[in-house]
Design a protein around this motif. Structure first.
Motif, short mmCIF file in Angstrom:
data_model
loop_
_atom_site.label_atom_id
_atom_site.label_comp_id
_atom_site.label_asym_id
_atom_site.label_seq_id
_atom_site.Cartn_x
_atom_site.Cartn_y
_atom_site.Cartn_z
N TYR A 19 0.85 -1.21 0.00
CA TYR A 19 0.00 0.00 0.00
C TYR A 19 0.89 1.26 0.00
O TYR A 19 0.62 2.22 -0.74
CB TYR A 19 -0.91 0.00 1.23
CG TYR A 19 -1.92 1.14 1.26
CD1 TYR A 19 -3.21 0.94 0.78
CD2 TYR A 19 -1.58 2.39 1.76
CE1 TYR A 19 -4.15 1.98 0.81
CE2 TYR A 19 -2.49 3.43 1.79
CZ TYR A 19 -3.78 3.22 1.32
OH TYR A 19 -4.70 4.24 1.33
N VAL A 28 -4.38 4.82 6.00
CA VAL A 28 -5.33 3.89 5.40
C VAL A 28 -6.68 4.00 6.11
O VAL A 28 -6.74 3.85 7.34
CB VAL A 28 -4.81 2.44 5.49
CG1 VAL A 28 -5.76 1.50 4.75
CG2 VAL A 28 -3.40 2.36 4.92
N HIS A 32 -10.99 0.21 4.59
CA HIS A 32 -10.33 -0.10 3.33
C HIS A 32 -10.15 -1.60 3.13
O HIS A 32 -9.66 -2.30 3.99
CB HIS A 32 -8.96 0.60 3.27
CG HIS A 32 -8.14 0.18 2.09
ND1 HIS A 32 -8.35 0.68 0.82
CD2 HIS A 32 -7.09 -0.70 1.98
CE1 HIS A 32 -7.49 0.15 -0.01
NE2 HIS A 32 -6.72 -0.70 0.66
N GLY A 34 -8.46 -3.56 0.01
CA GLY A 34 -7.83 -3.39 -1.30
C GLY A 34 -7.23 -4.67 -1.83
O GLY A 34 -7.68 -5.77 -1.49
#
Length: 303
Positions: A19, A28, A32, A34
């Motif tokens: 990230y 973050v 989240h 991802g």
């Protein structure tokens, strides 16, 4: 046995690394989810911050996350960003007494500085508030003018004055800096000098500002040498009509009587005389004498 805690740790660190590589930060969002891995990274980082605050994280793990750029207290990260904007604003304007709508580096720095000047604006934690206040004071010791006894607007204008030894004579009404009419403000300060507190006077005096001299009064007007004033044009016209009426009728006019003048002008001489009686307290001695004894008619007291 498989150490699941260590596996979870390595997966989280690797996800945080990916990230960071992609977004260039580790701020973050909690929700989240991802492409970094199966475990939601936002929730995982929140768990790590909780463990850190509770003292349940080893020094090695804390150092590894800090190396990736993890901020343990997200509020501190926001403060550091705003502090950077405040520093940039001060370098441009020479003060943190910003207008509320001021922006810099895409940050609403004016509103932010307004908020933190309020009681408790630097946070509820006393230690953290002191550290933040010290960081702001290192940029501008006068960042909170209210504690000094004057307004933010006063501080903002004062900061725009030229330095000691510069020509203040050039700072006249209409001279502006950053959209502020500093010249007009300076003129007001000189005139209102006695209403400033001692520190304000001292700061201005250090730059060479002085109190405006008192305006000199002109000589008192004296009565004309020709005699008492008998009033303006309207009074003179009424008096002239009264004199002509008495010369013609031999008596004072009634309320409805009029006098035709040589130029054809019809004057309501009775109304004029009644009005002068009602305004007796506003007539001077010359006007009273002229009104009460036209053409030898005795004084008209109370009529």
């Amino acid at each position: 046995m498989i150490n699941t805690d260590r596996q979870d740790w390595r997966r989280g660190v690797e996800a945080a690394y990916r990230y960071r590589q992609r977004e260039e930060h580790l701020d973050v969002p909690y929700e989240h989810v991802g492409v970094e891995g199966a475990s939601p990274l936002g929730r995982w980082l929140s768990d790590q911050r909780r463990a850190y605050r509770a003292g349940a994280m080893t020094d090695e793990r804390a150092a590894e996350l800090e190396g990736l750029g993890v901020v343990w207290v997200t509020a501190d990260a926001g403060f550091e960003q705003n502090l950077g904007a405040a520093r940039a604003y001060y370098e441009l304007h020479g003060t943190l007494a910003a207008l509320r709508g001021a922006t810099i580096l895409d940050i609403a720095i004016g509103q932010y500085l307004t908020n933190i000047r309020r009681p408790g604006g630097l946070g509820k934690d006393p230690g953290r508030a002191r550290r933040r206040a010290a960081a702001l004071a290192a940029i501008d010791p006068d960042r909170n003018p209210g504690t000094l006894g004057w307004t933010v607007a006063w501080q903002r204008h004062y900061a725009q004055l030229p330095a000691e030894g510069a020509r203040l004579t050039a700072v006249v009404p209409g001279v502006t800096r950053h959209g502020e009419d500093v010249g007009r403000w300076l003129t007001t300060q000189r005139r209102a000098w006695d209403r400033l507190n001692e520190e304000q006077q001292h700061r201005l005096a250090t730059l060479g500002v002085t109190k405006a001299p008192r305006a000199r009064r002109g000589p008192a007007k004296t009565a004309a040498a020709s005699g008492p004033r008998t009033g303006g044009t309207a009074f003179q016209k009424g008096l002239e009509a009264l004199q002509q009426y008495i010369a013609r009728e031999g008596a004072l006019p009634g309320r409805t009587d009029v006098q035709e003048m040589a130029d054809g002008d019809i004057r309501r001489v009775g109304v004029w005389l009644a009005n002068q009686k009602q305004r007796r307290d506003r007539l001077d001695t010359g006007q009273l004498r002229a009104r009460d004894m036209p053409c030898g008619v005795p004084r008209v007291s109370g009529r």
